[in-house]
Design an enzyme around this catalytic site. Structure first.
Site, PDB file in Angstrom:
ATOM      1  CG  PHE A 147      -0.244   0.426   2.502  1.00  0.00           C
ATOM      2  CD1 PHE A 147      -0.061   1.772   2.797  1.00  0.00           C
ATOM      3  CD2 PHE A 147       0.246  -0.509   3.411  1.00  0.00           C
ATOM      4  CE1 PHE A 147       0.592   2.178   3.956  1.00  0.00           C
ATOM      5  CE2 PHE A 147       0.904  -0.115   4.570  1.00  0.00           C
ATOM      6  CZ  PHE A 147       1.071   1.240   4.835  1.00  0.00           C
ATOM      7  CE  LYS A 171      -3.183  -8.286  -4.419  1.00  0.00           C
ATOM      8  NZ  LYS A 171      -3.535  -7.313  -3.361  1.00  0.00           N
ATOM      9  CD  GLU A 174      -5.714  -5.869   0.121  1.00  0.00           C
ATOM     10  OE1 GLU A 174      -4.720  -5.673  -0.614  1.00  0.00           O
ATOM     11  OE2 GLU A 174      -5.731  -6.717   1.034  1.00  0.00           O
ATOM     12  CB  SER A 224       4.951  -7.262   5.535  1.00  0.00           C
ATOM     13  OG  SER A 224       4.027  -8.262   5.160  1.00  0.00           O
ATOM     14  CB  CYS A 279      10.420  -0.275   2.413  1.00  0.00           C
ATOM     15  SG  CYS A 279      11.088   0.365   0.886  1.00  0.00           S
ATOM     16  CD  GLU A 380       8.439  -2.804   8.038  1.00  0.00           C
ATOM     17  OE1 GLU A 380       7.890  -3.896   7.832  1.00  0.00           O
ATOM     18  OE2 GLU A 380       8.889  -2.079   7.139  1.00  0.00           O
TER      19      GLU A 380
HETATM   20  P1  NAD Z   1       1.635  -6.556   2.975  1.00  0.00           P
HETATM   21  O1  NAD Z   1       2.678  -7.601   3.015  1.00  0.00           O
HETATM   22  O2  NAD Z   1       0.550  -6.592   3.999  1.00  0.00           O
HETATM   23  O3  NAD Z   1       0.869  -6.578   1.546  1.00  0.00           O
HETATM   24  C1  NAD Z   1       1.570  -6.600   0.334  1.00  0.00           C
HETATM   25  C2  NAD Z   1       0.707  -7.316  -0.707  1.00  0.00           C
HETATM   26  O4  NAD Z   1       0.462  -8.652  -0.274  1.00  0.00           O
HETATM   27  C3  NAD Z   1      -0.649  -6.667  -0.922  1.00  0.00           C
HETATM   28  O5  NAD Z   1      -0.933  -6.658  -2.295  1.00  0.00           O
HETATM   29  C4  NAD Z   1      -1.598  -7.563  -0.147  1.00  0.00           C
HETATM   30  O6  NAD Z   1      -2.889  -7.627  -0.738  1.00  0.00           O
HETATM   31  C5  NAD Z   1      -0.928  -8.909  -0.205  1.00  0.00           C
HETATM   32  N1  NAD Z   1      -1.187  -9.711   1.004  1.00  0.00           N
HETATM   33  C6  NAD Z   1      -1.366  -9.258   2.267  1.00  0.00           C
HETATM   34  N2  NAD Z   1      -1.567 -10.288   3.113  1.00  0.00           N
HETATM   35  C7  NAD Z   1      -1.503 -11.406   2.371  1.00  0.00           C
HETATM   36  C8  NAD Z   1      -1.630 -12.802   2.682  1.00  0.00           C
HETATM   37  N3  NAD Z   1      -1.860 -13.235   3.935  1.00  0.00           N
HETATM   38  N4  NAD Z   1      -1.505 -13.695   1.682  1.00  0.00           N
HETATM   39  C9  NAD Z   1      -1.276 -13.286   0.415  1.00  0.00           C
HETATM   40  N5  NAD Z   1      -1.161 -11.980   0.067  1.00  0.00           N
HETATM   41  C10 NAD Z   1      -1.259 -11.052   1.032  1.00  0.00           C
HETATM   42  O7  NAD Z   1       2.385  -5.143   2.977  1.00  0.00           O
HETATM   43  P2  NAD Z   1       1.748  -3.689   3.094  1.00  0.00           P
HETATM   44  O8  NAD Z   1       1.256  -3.496   4.494  1.00  0.00           O
HETATM   45  O9  NAD Z   1       0.816  -3.425   1.979  1.00  0.00           O
HETATM   46  O10 NAD Z   1       3.043  -2.785   2.834  1.00  0.00           O
HETATM   47  C11 NAD Z   1       3.948  -2.436   3.828  1.00  0.00           C
HETATM   48  C12 NAD Z   1       5.124  -3.388   3.897  1.00  0.00           C
HETATM   49  O11 NAD Z   1       5.802  -3.409   2.641  1.00  0.00           O
HETATM   50  C13 NAD Z   1       6.175  -2.966   4.897  1.00  0.00           C
HETATM   51  O12 NAD Z   1       6.621  -4.123   5.568  1.00  0.00           O
HETATM   52  C14 NAD Z   1       7.283  -2.360   4.060  1.00  0.00           C
HETATM   53  O13 NAD Z   1       8.561  -2.396   4.628  1.00  0.00           O
HETATM   54  C15 NAD Z   1       7.200  -3.233   2.856  1.00  0.00           C
HETATM   55  N6  NAD Z   1       7.812  -2.588   1.691  1.00  0.00           N
HETATM   56  C16 NAD Z   1       9.027  -3.051   1.282  1.00  0.00           C
HETATM   57  C17 NAD Z   1       9.663  -2.448   0.217  1.00  0.00           C
HETATM   58  C18 NAD Z   1      10.999  -2.940  -0.250  1.00  0.00           C
HETATM   59  O14 NAD Z   1      11.436  -2.491  -1.287  1.00  0.00           O
HETATM   60  N7  NAD Z   1      11.668  -3.842   0.436  1.00  0.00           N
HETATM   61  C19 NAD Z   1       9.062  -1.378  -0.450  1.00  0.00           C
HETATM   62  C20 NAD Z   1       7.805  -0.941  -0.018  1.00  0.00           C
HETATM   63  C21 NAD Z   1       7.197  -1.571   1.058  1.00  0.00           C
END
Ligand code: NAD
Length: 495
Positions: A147, A171, A174, A224, A279, A380
């Site tokens: 997000f 994808k 959401e 994450s 991140c 985090e």
């Molecule tokens: P998230 O892991 O909750 O979600 C990321 C994606 O995975 C979304 O599209 C979501 O719909 C999907 N998702 C969520 N839960 C899921 C599940 N149980 N099974 C399958 N798919 C699932 O992450 P977020 O909260 O949207 O974003 C923040 C996180 O992203 C932070 O941890 C941040 O550090 C990380 N991030 C990392 C980078 C990098 O380059 N390393 C860059 C941006 C963000």
């Protein structure tokens, strides 16, 4: 309702399932997003699969021209993108513009695709034999994005994948899905054939289908760490090429000889920018020796001047968090930090924004005397919470970072070249700043952390992006010559 984009057109969701999209500044639900069923994911993949042969064979200069046209369109719609980001994510308009600009740099890199796809050639590796390599696209590839950068992170992926000749299924998160649809419309306007870029909104159902779909060759994920790990394991188990970038806990060391005003500016900018939802945000400042006593008052002074408010409000420097659920999680960490004995110097929980009382705001929060066994150190938080850990010696500070399971970004602030070089040499982190707090590489380098901040062997965009989205084919050629050597069952030896 926010709908899918499949085969060059908007497609209303048919699963009967949807999720709320909030306006984080008011706390109100502003729209609903369709959540795809397995069948709807399959439809998007089928469209991408059907579009692949034509796009794979599209001349390089045509792909390049689409990228150039898309670049112009994004530039012209920069404010439209930024407004969508602010409305759904909450970040300030200025920050949102910066996000789109950084994403655009990858499109600009992808404009050079004819050059980037050049192979290697060796003439006469054996008598009359030449060897060369070509890089070919994989097929249908998918992107699953977080997000916090709803425009930029997808742009880390699809311009590279598409320019390489693949077709793409995105994808997006959401929580803030609309920027992806603007991207889809502009790509179509730029001349991209229908089916080459598709957007499917959804939750775990859609992600799981992507991970096991037999027609998807590769998956790029950013999010994450636990989900990145899951995506990597599940995707590779299904035979896919996967790059999965995870979470972070970025430390910034401040040595006693550092320019304390520079370090304070950096800690506040990198700690509270985008309300800590980056991140590459700094979440831990490790002070060495007596640096804390000179640094902390400077940080506090700067926090006092920060303007927090709705992202659309002129002059706002920090907006709300993305959802009420995330706000509650961040507030929970602040309570834990207090309970575990850290010194709470600034408490963001008390912030109230007049007229936006129900918005998901948390003010800049600062803890001192944080120790490595505390929850606020170990997890985090992804919010505007900065922890100061006091280390006696430089070696202790370096060890702390190297002991962290994360390895996304880090920085050291010092005026001592030898100390900086020690850091660059010993630190176990993928992206390192020397007197630079957020070392995000430009598009002609690749982005990627180490340890639990990445799963897979490729960074994202840049040269790694080209490698990830193509596979190498090696050719060894000999054209008939007058010397026929006859049958030889021995292993080829050249000379
Ligand atoms: P998230 O892991 O909750 O979600 C990321 C994606 O995975 C979304 O599209 C979501 O719909 C999907 N998702 C969520 N839960 C899921 C599940 N149980 N099974 C399958 N798919 C699932 O992450 P977020 O909260 O949207 O974003 C923040 C996180 O992203 C932070 O941890 C941040 O550090 C990380 N991030 C990392 C980078 C990098 O380059 N390393 C860059 C941006 C963000």
């Amino acid at each position: 309702m926010i709908n899918h984009w499949i085969d060059g057109a908007l497609r209303p969701g048919r699963s009967g399932k949807s999720g709320p999209v909030y306006d984080p500044a008011t706390g109100r639900v502003q729209d609903e997003v369709a959540l795809a069923s397995v069948e709807e994911v399959d439809e998007a993949v089928a469209a991408a699969k059907a579009a692949f042969p034509g796009w794979r064979d599209a001349p390089l200069v045509r792909r390049q021209r689409v990228m150039f046209a898309y670049r112009e369109l994004v530039q012209n719609h920069l404010d439209d993108f930024a407004k969508i980001l602010t409305m759904e994510h909450g970040k300030t308009l200025d920050d949102a513009r910066g996000e789109v600009q950084r994403g655009l740099e990858v499109v600009e890199f992808a404009c050079a695709i004819p050059h980037l796809l050049k192979g290697e050639f060796s003439e006469q590796v054996s008598t009359g034999v030449d060897t060369f390599t070509i890089r070919q696209p994989l097929g249908v590839v998918a992107g699953i994005t977080p997000f916090n950068f709803p425009a930029m992170v997808p742009m880390w992926m699809y311009p590279m994948a598409i320019a390489c000749g693949n077709t793409f299924v995105l994808k997006p998160s959401e929580k803030d899905p609309s920027a992806s649809l603007l991207a889809a419309e502009l790509l179509a306007e730029a001349g991209l054939p229908a089916g080459v870029f598709n957007v499917i909104h959804g939750d775990k159902v859609a992600v799981d289908r992507i991970l096991e779909h037999p027609d998807i060759a590769a998956v790029s994920f950013v999010g994450s760490t636990p989900i990145a790990h899951y995506v990597y394991e599940t995707g590779t188990r299904h035979g896919k090429r996967v790059q999965a970038l995870g979470g972070a806990k970025n430390h910034m060391i401040v040595l006693p000889d550092a320019d304390m005003d520079l370090a304070a500016d950096a800690a506040v900018s990198a700690g509270y920018g985008s309300a800590g939802e980056r991140c590459m945000a700094i979440s831990v400042v490790v002070t060495v020796g007596d640096a804390a006593d000179r640094l902390i008052p400077r940080i506090e002074e700067r926090i006092g001047k920060l303007s927090v408010g709705p992202g659309l409000q002129p002059g706002a420097e920090m907006g709300p968090l993305v959802t009420g659920e995330h706000r509650d999680r961040v507030v929970g960490f602040i309570a834990k930090g207090e309970a575990e004995g850290a010194t709470l110097l600034r408490d963001g929980r008390t912030l109230k924004i007049e007229g936006n009382e129900d918005g998901f705001f948390v003010g800049p929060t600062l803890f001192d005397h944080v120790t490595t066994d505390m929850a606020i150190y170990q997890h985090e938080i992804f919010g505007p919470v900065l922890s100061v850990v006091r280390a006696e010696r430089y070696e202790d500070a370096i060890r702390m970072i190297n002991d962290s399971p994360y390895g996304n970004g880090t920085a050291v602030f010092t005026n001592d070249g030898g100390a900086a070089r020690k850091f660059q040499n010993e630190i176990q982190v993928g992206m390192v700043g020397i007197n630079v707090p957020i070392p995000v590489p430009l598009s002609f380098y690749s982005f990627g952390g180490w340890k639990d901040s990445i799963f897979g062997s490729h960074g994202i965009y840049g040269p790694d992006g080209i490698h990830f989205y193509t596979r190498q084919k090696l050719l060894i050629t000999r054209w008939p010559d007058p010397i026929h050597r006859g049958v030889d069952l021995g292993f080829p030896q050249h000379g």
